[in-house]
Design an enzyme around this catalytic site. Structure first.
Site, mmCIF file in Angstrom:
data_model
loop_
_atom_site.group_PDB
_atom_site.id
_atom_site.type_symbol
_atom_site.label_atom_id
_atom_site.label_comp_id
_atom_site.label_asym_id
_atom_site.label_seq_id
_atom_site.Cartn_x
_atom_site.Cartn_y
_atom_site.Cartn_z
ATOM 1 C CE LYS A 69 -6.940 12.479 0.289
ATOM 2 N NZ LYS A 69 -7.809 12.458 -0.893
ATOM 3 C CG ASP A 104 -10.535 14.864 -2.305
ATOM 4 O OD1 ASP A 104 -9.708 15.486 -2.999
ATOM 5 O OD2 ASP A 104 -10.205 13.986 -1.480
#
Ligand code: ATR
Length: 280
Positions: A69, A104
């Site tokens: 990420k 997220d």
């Protein structure tokens, strides 16, 4: 000329345990879209080259999971959310440019909105356990919703303190020893650590001192109901689990790649819950 069949993937290492292909496959079927979504297991070494040639691999975009990420953020043009969180989990090609965001944040917020509609009108304070990548996404979401007091409790206090530098004075860093006193009257507790995950020690915290109508969220989704969430239910608190967050974080990627905004339904939740329970 017909448009090419859109394809997307989740890139991780490992990637084979990802639930994302099932999730996006369900929506592709549901909305009758001729597209595909698959898992790509790509090592850290190979990740930059893979991401830079997404379209040559036939992809219009991708989800990015552990451990890529942070690298995804570096290799793309991030939006404000991805930049603030310091990690990107969703990539898409926009006129040949690789853009990124961090869904997220909205995954977490969506799960809380479902678990306890209007929660952000009832509190301006939260208690967040953990200060890693998931913690940063949760904290950024809480700040977006206007919370002004976010206690970040972490085993390594220095990492919680660094988040005050990143996110400002709403962040109150603390060590694990401060947890019992911070539980007094707490309205919102979020576990972003791996504690409680299958194979990890459980998170033992007494929820009794929390406020009435408190909300408890856990990013862990294997098992679906951690000890923390079972305790929270026993106290009558609203709860959100990691699967709720996973489903909500997937919505925007699907929309970006396949052109329809999908719905998070009970049926979808049950399908993936059964899959997790069978494999856990
Ligand atoms: P992620 O990106 O998924 O958030 P991470 O960056 O590795 O993963 O962060 C994991 C978090 O869980 C950290 O806050 C970590 O605490 P430290 O910063 O002290 O390492 C926390 N964590 C993991 N195992 C833990 C344990 N056994 N006890 C307490 N906290 C733990």
């Amino acid at each position: 000329m017909t448009a090419p069949r859109p394809e997307a993937c989740v890139i991780g290492y490992p990637a084979k345990h990802s639930r994302s292909p099932k999730l996006h496959g369900y929506w592709l079927d549901q909305y009758g879209i001729d597209g595909a979504y698959r898992a790509e297991e790509i090592s850290t070494e190979d990740f930059p080259a893979f991401v830079k040639s997404l379209s040559e691999h036939g992809y219009v975009g991708a989800n990015v999971t552990m451990p890529h990420k942070e690298a995804a953020l570096e290799l793309s043009e991030p939006d404000e959310r991805a930049l603030a969180v310091g990690a990107a989990n969703t990539l898409w090609l926009d006129a040949g440019r690789l853009k990124s965001t961090n869904t997220d944040v909205e995954g977490f917020l969506g799960s809380l909105d479902t678990a306890s509609p209007g929660w952000d009108q009832r509190t301006n304070s939260a208690l967040v356990l953990g200060a890693g990548g998931a913690g940063r996404a949760v904290i950024f979401g809480l700040i977006e919703r206007g919370l002004t007091e976010i206690h970040v409790v972490n085993r390594t206090v220095a990492k919680a303190a660094a988040l005050r530098e990143r996110f400002g004075n709403a962040i109150e860093p603390a060590g694990l020893d401060a947890l019992p006193s911070l539980m007094e009257g707490a309205t919102l507790l979020v576990n972003t650590t791996s504690l409680g995950m299958h194979g990890e020690p459980s998170l033992d915290v007494d929820l009794t001192p929390m406020a009435a109508r408190a909300v408890v969220a856990d990013i862990v989704y294997v098992p679906l109901k951690t000890k923390l969430l079972r305790d929270a239910e026993a106290h009558g608190f609203a709860t959100a689990n990691g699967l709720d967050m996973l489903l909500h974080q997937a919505v925007r990627g699907f929309e970006l790649w396949f052109g329809s905004r999908p719905e998070v339904t009970r049926e979808l939740y049950e399908m993936l819950a059964a899959d997790i329970e069978a494999g856990a």
